[in-house]
Design an enzyme around this catalytic site. Structure first.
Site, PDB file in Angstrom:
ATOM      1  CG  ASP A   8      -0.369   0.193   2.541  1.00  0.00           C
ATOM      2  OD1 ASP A   8       0.882   0.264   2.624  1.00  0.00           O
ATOM      3  OD2 ASP A   8      -1.118   0.288   3.527  1.00  0.00           O
ATOM      4  CB  CYS A  65       0.680  -2.513   4.744  1.00  0.00           C
ATOM      5  SG  CYS A  65       0.448  -3.653   6.114  1.00  0.00           S
ATOM      6  CB  THR A  67       1.865  -2.888  10.981  1.00  0.00           C
ATOM      7  OG1 THR A  67       0.616  -3.248  10.348  1.00  0.00           O
ATOM      8  CG2 THR A  67       1.713  -1.532  11.653  1.00  0.00           C
ATOM      9  CG  HIS A  98       7.973 -24.987  12.402  1.00  0.00           C
ATOM     10  ND1 HIS A  98       8.086 -24.857  13.770  1.00  0.00           N
ATOM     11  CD2 HIS A  98       9.078 -25.680  12.001  1.00  0.00           C
ATOM     12  CE1 HIS A  98       9.215 -25.455  14.180  1.00  0.00           C
ATOM     13  NE2 HIS A  98       9.836 -25.943  13.116  1.00  0.00           N
ATOM     14  CG  HIS A 133       6.169 -28.705  11.345  1.00  0.00           C
ATOM     15  ND1 HIS A 133       5.839 -28.137  12.546  1.00  0.00           N
ATOM     16  CD2 HIS A 133       7.486 -29.012  11.417  1.00  0.00           C
ATOM     17  CE1 HIS A 133       6.915 -28.088  13.318  1.00  0.00           C
ATOM     18  NE2 HIS A 133       7.930 -28.616  12.657  1.00  0.00           N
TER      19      HIS A 133
HETATM   20  C1  RB5 Z   1      -1.760   2.738   6.620  1.00  0.00           C
HETATM   21  O1  RB5 Z   1      -1.733   3.937   7.351  1.00  0.00           O
HETATM   22  C2  RB5 Z   1      -1.633   1.562   7.548  1.00  0.00           C
HETATM   23  O2  RB5 Z   1      -2.767   1.437   8.328  1.00  0.00           O
HETATM   24  C3  RB5 Z   1      -1.380   0.291   6.760  1.00  0.00           C
HETATM   25  O3  RB5 Z   1      -0.251   0.449   5.966  1.00  0.00           O
HETATM   26  C4  RB5 Z   1      -1.131  -0.971   7.560  1.00  0.00           C
HETATM   27  O4  RB5 Z   1      -0.135  -0.775   8.523  1.00  0.00           O
HETATM   28  C5  RB5 Z   1      -2.308  -1.661   8.089  1.00  0.00           C
HETATM   29  O5  RB5 Z   1      -2.220  -2.732   8.703  1.00  0.00           O
END
Ligand code: RB5
Length: 145
Positions: A8, A65, A67, A98, A133
């Site tokens: 993203d 993304c 996180t 695994h 596994h």
């Molecule tokens: C975008 O601001 C953020 O929410 C997205 O990149 C991601 O971390 C969502 O899980």
């Protein structure tokens, strides 16, 4: 090995760096977007990669993304997908060894370039161990029914 990649806006700036890491290991990389850092919704790109991986057995995916969490939650809604949100060499290695993960997810806001190199190395060099596994992964997939 074919790998589909998407991000993203929060993962966009690291995408070319990650593509290069796979290309230099001989992977065929298909970029499913986005083409700019304009704000987008990560589930749309998770769906693109997860659908391709599900339709092409033996292929893998990479979703980045902010996180890695949203991408992994969304990708795991697609049948046949085992998307793993990883943080480091060890979690990337275990995701393959695994869990037989077929989509690698991480956050550009969480891991730096050095750690990303370690993550991709572990991901690419680790095979599913099978054995004890195997049945556990089968049980995961049975949850889709
Ligand atoms: C975008 O601001 C953020 O929410 C997205 O990149 C991601 O971390 C969502 O899980």
């Amino acid at each position: 090995m074919k790998v589909y990649i998407a991000t993203d806006h929060a993962g966009f700036s690291i995408k070319e760096f990650v593509k290069e890491l796979f290309l230099k290991r001989g992977y065929v990389v298909e970029d499913l977007g986005p083409d700019s850092a304009n704000r987008v919704d990560y589930p749309d790109f998770a769906k693109k990669v997860a659908t391709k991986v599900a339709q092409n057995p033996g292929s893998q995916g990479v979703l980045i993304c902010g996180t890695g969490i949203g991408m992994s939650i969304a990708a795991n809604k697609i049948k046949g997908i085992r998307a793993a949100e990883v943080h480091d060499y060890y979690t990337a290695k275990m995701a393959r060894a695994h869990n037989d993960a077929n989509i690698l997810c991480f956050g550009e806001r969480v891991v730096g370039k050095g750690e990303i190199e370690s993550i991709v190395e572990a991901w690419c060099e680790t095979k599913f161990e099978g054995g004890r596994h195997e049945n556990r992964v089968k049980k995961i997939m049975a949850l889709e029914e």
